[in-house]
Enzyme design. Sequence first.
Site, PDB file in Angstrom:
ATOM      1  N   ARG A  22       8.417   5.904   6.037  1.00  0.00           N
ATOM      2  CA  ARG A  22       7.662   4.695   6.373  1.00  0.00           C
ATOM      3  C   ARG A  22       6.148   4.873   6.164  1.00  0.00           C
ATOM      4  O   ARG A  22       5.390   3.915   6.246  1.00  0.00           O
ATOM      5  CB  ARG A  22       7.912   4.315   7.835  1.00  0.00           C
ATOM      6  CG  ARG A  22       9.361   4.043   8.156  1.00  0.00           C
ATOM      7  CD  ARG A  22       9.535   3.746   9.621  1.00  0.00           C
ATOM      8  NE  ARG A  22       8.852   2.521   9.980  1.00  0.00           N
ATOM      9  CZ  ARG A  22       9.369   1.305   9.872  1.00  0.00           C
ATOM     10  NH1 ARG A  22      10.598   1.166   9.431  1.00  0.00           N
ATOM     11  NH2 ARG A  22       8.685   0.247  10.207  1.00  0.00           N
TER      12      ARG A  22
ATOM     13  N   ASN B 188       2.518   0.526  15.066  1.00  0.00           N
ATOM     14  CA  ASN B 188       2.915   0.154  13.705  1.00  0.00           C
ATOM     15  C   ASN B 188       2.681  -1.343  13.575  1.00  0.00           C
ATOM     16  O   ASN B 188       3.198  -2.115  14.379  1.00  0.00           O
ATOM     17  CB  ASN B 188       4.406   0.485  13.505  1.00  0.00           C
ATOM     18  CG  ASN B 188       4.957  -0.102  12.215  1.00  0.00           C
ATOM     19  OD1 ASN B 188       4.229  -0.256  11.236  1.00  0.00           O
ATOM     20  ND2 ASN B 188       6.238  -0.431  12.214  1.00  0.00           N
ATOM     21  N   GLY B 189       1.873  -1.748  12.587  1.00  0.00           N
ATOM     22  CA  GLY B 189       1.596  -3.180  12.413  1.00  0.00           C
ATOM     23  C   GLY B 189       0.118  -3.374  12.163  1.00  0.00           C
ATOM     24  O   GLY B 189      -0.603  -2.417  11.859  1.00  0.00           O
TER      25      GLY B 189
ATOM     26  N   GLU C  92      12.779  -3.041 -14.005  1.00  0.00           N
ATOM     27  CA  GLU C  92      13.123  -2.105 -12.923  1.00  0.00           C
ATOM     28  C   GLU C  92      12.975  -0.650 -13.395  1.00  0.00           C
ATOM     29  O   GLU C  92      12.476   0.199 -12.658  1.00  0.00           O
ATOM     30  CB  GLU C  92      14.546  -2.415 -12.439  1.00  0.00           C
ATOM     31  CG  GLU C  92      15.109  -1.498 -11.380  1.00  0.00           C
ATOM     32  CD  GLU C  92      14.307  -1.465 -10.076  1.00  0.00           C
ATOM     33  OE1 GLU C  92      13.393  -2.280  -9.890  1.00  0.00           O
ATOM     34  OE2 GLU C  92      14.593  -0.570  -9.255  1.00  0.00           O
TER      35      GLU C  92
ATOM     36  N   GLU D 254       6.385   4.444 -10.500  1.00  0.00           N
ATOM     37  CA  GLU D 254       6.336   4.699  -9.062  1.00  0.00           C
ATOM     38  C   GLU D 254       6.444   6.188  -8.713  1.00  0.00           C
ATOM     39  O   GLU D 254       5.729   6.681  -7.843  1.00  0.00           O
ATOM     40  CB  GLU D 254       7.514   3.919  -8.467  1.00  0.00           C
ATOM     41  CG  GLU D 254       7.648   3.875  -7.009  1.00  0.00           C
ATOM     42  CD  GLU D 254       8.770   2.931  -6.591  1.00  0.00           C
ATOM     43  OE1 GLU D 254       9.759   2.754  -7.326  1.00  0.00           O
ATOM     44  OE2 GLU D 254       8.651   2.383  -5.487  1.00  0.00           O
TER      45      GLU D 254
ATOM     46  N   HIS E 142       4.296 -10.347 -30.053  1.00  0.00           N
ATOM     47  CA  HIS E 142       3.232 -11.263 -29.615  1.00  0.00           C
ATOM     48  C   HIS E 142       2.083 -10.514 -28.934  1.00  0.00           C
ATOM     49  O   HIS E 142       1.277 -11.135 -28.247  1.00  0.00           O
ATOM     50  CB  HIS E 142       3.808 -12.341 -28.683  1.00  0.00           C
ATOM     51  CG  HIS E 142       4.848 -13.182 -29.361  1.00  0.00           C
ATOM     52  ND1 HIS E 142       4.538 -14.091 -30.339  1.00  0.00           N
ATOM     53  CD2 HIS E 142       6.199 -13.204 -29.245  1.00  0.00           C
ATOM     54  CE1 HIS E 142       5.656 -14.649 -30.779  1.00  0.00           C
ATOM     55  NE2 HIS E 142       6.672 -14.124 -30.127  1.00  0.00           N
TER      56      HIS E 142
END
Length: 608
Positions: free
Chosen positions: A27, A97-98, A481, A488, A504
């Site tokens: 996280r 957290n926030g 993806e 990443e 193009h």
Amino acid sequence: MCGIVGAVAKRNVVPILVQGLLRLEYRGYDSAGLVVVSDHKLHRVRSTGRVAELAEKSAHTTGNIGIAHTRWATHGVPSERNAHPHMSCDLIAVVHNGIIENYEELRTQLTAQGYIFGSDTDTEVIAHLIHSYYTNGHDLLGSTQAALAKLVGAYAIGVVAADNPQKLIGARKGSPLLLGVGEGEHFIASDMSALLQVTQKVVYLEEGDVVELALADYRIFDAKGVEVKRPVNISELNNESVELGEYQHYMQKEIHEQPQALANTLESVCNSQSLIPGIFGAEAADAFDQIDSILILACGTSHHAGMVARYWLEELAAIPCVVEIASEYRYRTSVANPRTLVVTISQSGETADTLAALNHAKAIGHLHTLAVCNVPESAIIRQSKLRLLTRAGPEIGVASTKAFTTQLAALFLLTLVLAKQRGKLDMQQEQQHLHDLRHLPSAVMAVLKLEPEIAKLAKQFADKHHALFLGRGLHYPIALEGALKLKEISYIHAEAYPAGELKHGPLALVDKDMPVVAVAPNDTLLEKLKSNLQEVRARGGELFVFADAETRIHSSEGVHVMQMPEHAGFLSPILHTIPLQLLAYYVALQKGTDVDKPRNLAKSVTVE
Ligand code: M6R
């Protein structure tokens, strides 16, 4: 985006806090810290590195009550002074957290009252606010409730006080927090994976809940301050599902879990003889009768899943579909059609932009909402009328893999159910699709066998700075993806284009240093794609082609072909995703990056 853990027990809680943080590191991982209460003092340890560093630094710290945090910086650079827990006057400690949106105003007020700030974070205002009530006669619970009433924004918090070694307070609004129930010990955590080491019993706290934990019991108060009972659930997760086992990284483990994750997601339909709207909820049949279009809202990888679904929905169910990036949709003026089904897609179910987009859609008059999500108790699930859970199991690697392919499977089911309800699917077609879905896990297993070959191929990317990914039609989002995965985790700049768009503009970039990865299914656009690949080869570009059997694309000078199985029809995007995940993974290994925790990123993006 941060992870929090708290514990009150008769034993030393430091190992529990550290072990919990290790589980929550996905996280956020730019700094970590913990505090325990003992001898009527707060003992705080913080580090700018990973949780492993905190574990070393806190090896000699002990206490029976404490809170801990792993951070993804929002306010203030990653540094020890900005790491949580934040303290007020050595009396109150808080993990959060926030984001507190009105923190500047509160900071000004608290500074005027004499509080001195030691960090640049928004969180520190919470510690000082609680302190101001606590020293004015409120108990810890009352002080926390009073402080929370002043906050605008999102939070999950844990609070302890130096002079109260019996009580730990937790609260949540907009960010996740759950309560773990043990035998004579209690815990809080951002998600259950942090607590599997100590208990399977979990209480999912609701929006606005405040919980007071003690050794023997706990009390929960709702947003109005009324004491409430919440059900105790037994978590279906087990320690094995969050452990690395034989794999080197979670990403590798999760890539290999895809056959099982798909089988789990499809279980209810694959075991039945026909498709029914009920898999999306009891009200689905009625809702699906009332809709005339679809609006898909999501971010990142989940947005790519939505892009694939658009091709399926328009072709098979003949229903108009628009796919939007959630962070754009929420801030644009749009016209609500009450006959539109709003579909949100999210692995975590707590992505702030997707959640806000869902609420925006409802606020402007959309009536029908459906969530495709991997976390049953998440905000997005709870705030949607209809839902289909992907059953991928916990996804810990920051790069989404099994969540994506299971989202695709779920969205294909949605397509089929809508096609059937709209009279676009006869019984024979339905049986054929069900047959193909049943075969999907073993088809994915077959593609995974390409792993050693892809590992070799990856060596050719290690010294490259850029890469192009090409796909057409249904497989254009798969190229997107693939490029997202590569950039990443390997930090190679990668872009994806619909192959027909190359001439193009992007063709100008192609030379011998620009590897071009092509997704080449044996579908109706194959010949067009082959022409596009010729255009690349003619400019000296080196091609890496993932080609279905019978595409008649062969390896030659500057052309490397990875042989995929036979074309899988509408399910082909799922199969073609696998080698691109493996390619990104092995390139990252070559480059020695932190695969599961790439720089600057976090798994759950709970901030704007
Ligand atoms: O949890 P969500 O699916 O809502 O997350 C959305 C994106 O943040 C996520 O897919 C992100 O793009 C991944 N890191 C991609 O691998």
